[in-house]
Each structure stands twice: as C-alpha cells, then as structure tokens.
Design a protein around this motif. Structure first.
Motif, PDB file in Angstrom:
ATOM      1  N   GLN A 121      59.563   0.405  43.868  1.00 57.14           N
ATOM      2  CA  GLN A 121      59.804   0.168  42.063  1.00 57.14           C
ATOM      3  C   GLN A 121      58.699   0.473  41.734  1.00 57.14           C
ATOM      4  O   GLN A 121      57.570   0.439  41.836  1.00 57.14           O
ATOM      5  N   LEU A 175      58.318   1.767  35.678  1.00 56.48           N
ATOM      6  CA  LEU A 175      59.219   1.693  34.869  1.00 56.48           C
ATOM      7  C   LEU A 175      60.781   1.697  35.516  1.00 56.48           C
ATOM      8  O   LEU A 175      61.514   2.190  34.854  1.00 56.48           O
ATOM      9  N   THR A 176      60.981   1.282  36.275  1.00 56.58           N
ATOM     10  CA  THR A 176      62.078   1.477  37.287  1.00 56.58           C
ATOM     11  C   THR A 176      62.197  -0.245  38.014  1.00 56.58           C
ATOM     12  O   THR A 176      63.262  -0.968  38.011  1.00 56.58           O
ATOM     13  N   THR A 195      60.734   0.898  29.388  1.00 58.28           N
ATOM     14  CA  THR A 195      61.154   0.753  31.066  1.00 58.28           C
ATOM     15  C   THR A 195      62.834   0.409  31.014  1.00 58.28           C
ATOM     16  O   THR A 195      63.655   0.045  30.264  1.00 58.28           O
ATOM     17  N   ALA A 196      63.050   0.143  32.363  1.00 60.30           N
ATOM     18  CA  ALA A 196      64.177   0.205  32.675  1.00 60.30           C
ATOM     19  C   ALA A 196      65.189  -1.195  32.345  1.00 60.30           C
ATOM     20  O   ALA A 196      65.655  -1.184  31.709  1.00 60.30           O
ATOM     21  N   GLN A 239      67.529   9.433  30.429  1.00 60.37           N
ATOM     22  CA  GLN A 239      66.877   8.575  30.746  1.00 60.37           C
ATOM     23  C   GLN A 239      66.294   7.032  31.283  1.00 60.37           C
ATOM     24  O   GLN A 239      66.500   6.960  32.553  1.00 60.37           O
ATOM     25  N   ASP A 240      66.204   6.811  30.880  1.00 57.99           N
ATOM     26  CA  ASP A 240      67.024   5.179  30.592  1.00 57.99           C
ATOM     27  C   ASP A 240      67.606   4.541  31.172  1.00 57.99           C
ATOM     28  O   ASP A 240      67.840   3.645  32.248  1.00 57.99           O
ATOM     29  N   HIS A 286      66.813   5.603  35.132  1.00 55.15           N
ATOM     30  CA  HIS A 286      65.900   4.618  35.089  1.00 55.15           C
ATOM     31  C   HIS A 286      66.071   3.602  35.627  1.00 55.15           C
ATOM     32  O   HIS A 286      65.867   2.431  36.203  1.00 55.15           O
ATOM     33  N   TYR A 308      65.083  10.223  40.358  1.00 53.18           N
ATOM     34  CA  TYR A 308      64.810  10.725  39.464  1.00 53.18           C
ATOM     35  C   TYR A 308      65.141  12.093  39.024  1.00 53.18           C
ATOM     36  O   TYR A 308      64.624  12.881  40.258  1.00 53.18           O
ATOM     37  N   ALA A 329      70.470  10.946  37.939  1.00 53.24           N
ATOM     38  CA  ALA A 329      69.518   9.777  39.080  1.00 53.24           C
ATOM     39  C   ALA A 329      70.272   9.986  40.592  1.00 53.24           C
ATOM     40  O   ALA A 329      71.319  10.660  40.524  1.00 53.24           O
ATOM     41  N   ASP A 344      60.132   8.637  39.218  1.00 52.31           N
ATOM     42  CA  ASP A 344      60.756   8.270  38.404  1.00 52.31           C
ATOM     43  C   ASP A 344      60.137   9.570  37.255  1.00 52.31           C
ATOM     44  O   ASP A 344      60.292  10.498  37.482  1.00 52.31           O
ATOM     45  N   TYR A 345      60.649   9.019  35.848  1.00 55.51           N
ATOM     46  CA  TYR A 345      60.320  10.553  34.576  1.00 55.51           C
ATOM     47  C   TYR A 345      59.408  10.553  34.792  1.00 55.51           C
ATOM     48  O   TYR A 345      58.567  12.354  34.593  1.00 55.51           O
TER      49      TYR A 345
END
Length: 273
Positions: free
Chosen positions: A104, A107-108, A155-156, A168-169, A172, A187, A207, A239-240
């Motif tokens: 992880q 952000l995830t 963050t997610a 994006q969300d 994540h 991502y 994703a 992630d992003y």
C-alpha cells in the motif's frame, strides 16, 4: 480503432518564474493492443531537456521552464491504434517486480471504510475477474462520481469516507481493496473517447489488477467496464503520483491558473466512409 488526440495544458503564473522543471508523462505506451502511429509534443515557455523510461516503463520527458516566463504551454498531437482485448493487457513488464504492486501507498492505504467495503464484496464462483467486477460495482455504488469534492492529494480512505470522488479516487479505492485481497494492482492514467463528444473534460484514470492466467486486466470503476478500444494507456504506477501527466516545481512564480484542452475522436479511413 484509430484515435486522434489533441491535448494542451497551460500554466499561468502570477509572477515571472525564476526557475522551474516539469516532469511530463504524456506519451502513450506501446503495449499489447495499442500502437503509436505518430506523436508530437511542442512547448511554449520551456525547453525539453531529456526523455527516458522510468521504472514503470512510462516515457518521461523533463522540461526546463524558461526564466522570466509567466505561462507554460505543453501541447500533444498524435494518433494511436487500439484493439479490443476485453481489458486484458497480459504479462507483467517493467523494472519493478510484481510484488511491488502489493504494498500500500499513502494514497491507497485502506482504513475502516475500505475494509468494510471489501468485506461486503461478493466472491464470485466464476473466478477472480468476476469478483473484481463486483468490487468495482461496490465502489461505484458507495462512492458517487462528483467533481470538485476531492483533490489529487485525497487518499482512498478519505474519498471512501466522504462517499464522493472522481475517477482518480475510484481507482485508488479499487487498488487499495485489491491489495487487501493479495492481488497486485496499479494505477493507470490515459485518455478515453466519450461517444457523445469530441472535446473531453479531462484525462481519465482507471486501475489494473494482475489475475493469474491472464496477467494485467483493466477496470474502469467510474464507468463500470473494462477498457475497450476507446481507451489509450499513457502511464502506470503504484498510485497517481507515479503516473501523473505533469508534475513539477517552480521558484519565483506562484501558479495562478491551469487550463486543459483535450479532444479525442475516432479517425475514419476513406475506405470506411
């Protein structure tokens, strides 16, 4: 499908920039089901310094911002040929090992809301792909697509708690949940041609999960489908932050305004007309 893409990003600064560098991930990937026919990038207010492939096999271009400028414009024009592989990208490639996509990131990282969401996902008897589609549907039901409620730093878990977010969300949250299930996930940033328009609102994000026997498989959580020929993969990462189209730093100029113009349309040959 042959897709024609025009993408322009303009940064305007309140004061002249003394020094700045931008990292661009704007060149589509040459991957299974996707071929670059032509791709050109032009700059106003900056000079390209070098280009290289990063640890995710993303093409990265470094742009030096000219001293004293108040505006930087990055323009991309090109054509990409895509195929319909039902979202399947296939075998793993890149300098990062597959296990790197199990860990992880900030952000995830799941919290109570994502853990509860995962506990509610129906495990399908039809296999992992169906279970991941169930996960995608659960995220879309519980986190409404809504612009302006989150930021690139959200963050997610924050988006899951809020119950609102953008592509994006959604990506994540899916990535964090898939990693909870011990499934490598990553991502993807890129382009999507919407059927009802040529001018698009923004770049898109989705994703990919690594499924045994298939390899990497894409999931567009916001639209509830696996990517089809309307999608163009540009950059991937954990992630992003690994796949952001443009990141950079500047000194002496506070960013005042950001404008993005994006058009994606199918290019029809004369034989089809």
């Amino acid at each position: 499908m042959r897709l024609s893409i025009r993408h322009s990003t303009s940064y305007r600064f309140a004061e002249p920039v003394q020094h700045g560098v931008q990292k661009l991930r704007l060149t589509p990937k040459e991957t299974q089901g996707q071929k670059i026919l032509n791709w050109d990038m032009e700059y106003e207010g900056g000079i390209e310094q070098l280009s290289y492939d990063d640890q995710n096999f993303n093409t990265v271009t470094l742009l030096r911002v000219d001293e004293g400028v108040r505006e930087v414009v990055v323009s991309c024009v090109g054509t990409v040929q895509t195929e319909d592989n039902a979202g399947v990208i296939g075998k793993h490639a890149g300098h990062l090992p597959l296990w790197a996509f199990l860990g992880q990131t900030k952000l995830t990282k799941p919290g109570p809301n994502i853990r509860q969401l995962v506990s509610q996902v129906e495990r399908s008897e039809d296999g992992m792909v169906s279970t991941l589609h169930n996960l995608s549907s659960m995220i879309r039901e519980q986190v409404t697509y809504c612009t302006g409620t989150t930021q690139v730093t959200t963050t997610a878990e924050e988006a899951a708690t809020k119950g609102e977010g953008v592509c994006q969300d959604h990506a994540h949250i899916f990535i964090g949940a898939a990693r909870m299930l011990d499934i490598p996930a990553r991502y993807v940033s890129g382009y999507l041609m919407m059927d009802d328009r040529i001018e698009q609102e923004a770049t898109h994000a989705w994703a990919e999960a690594f499924v045994q026997g298939l390899g990497w498989v894409g999931f567009d959580i916001s639209n509830g489908i696996s990517p089809d020929p309307r999608y163009v993969r540009v950059a991937t990462g954990r992630d992003y932050r690994d796949a952001a189209p443009i990141t950079g730093i500047s000194f002496g100029g506070i960013e005042q305004d950001l404008t993005v113009s994006l058009a994606v349309e199918q290019q029809v040959s004369q034989q089809q007309q």
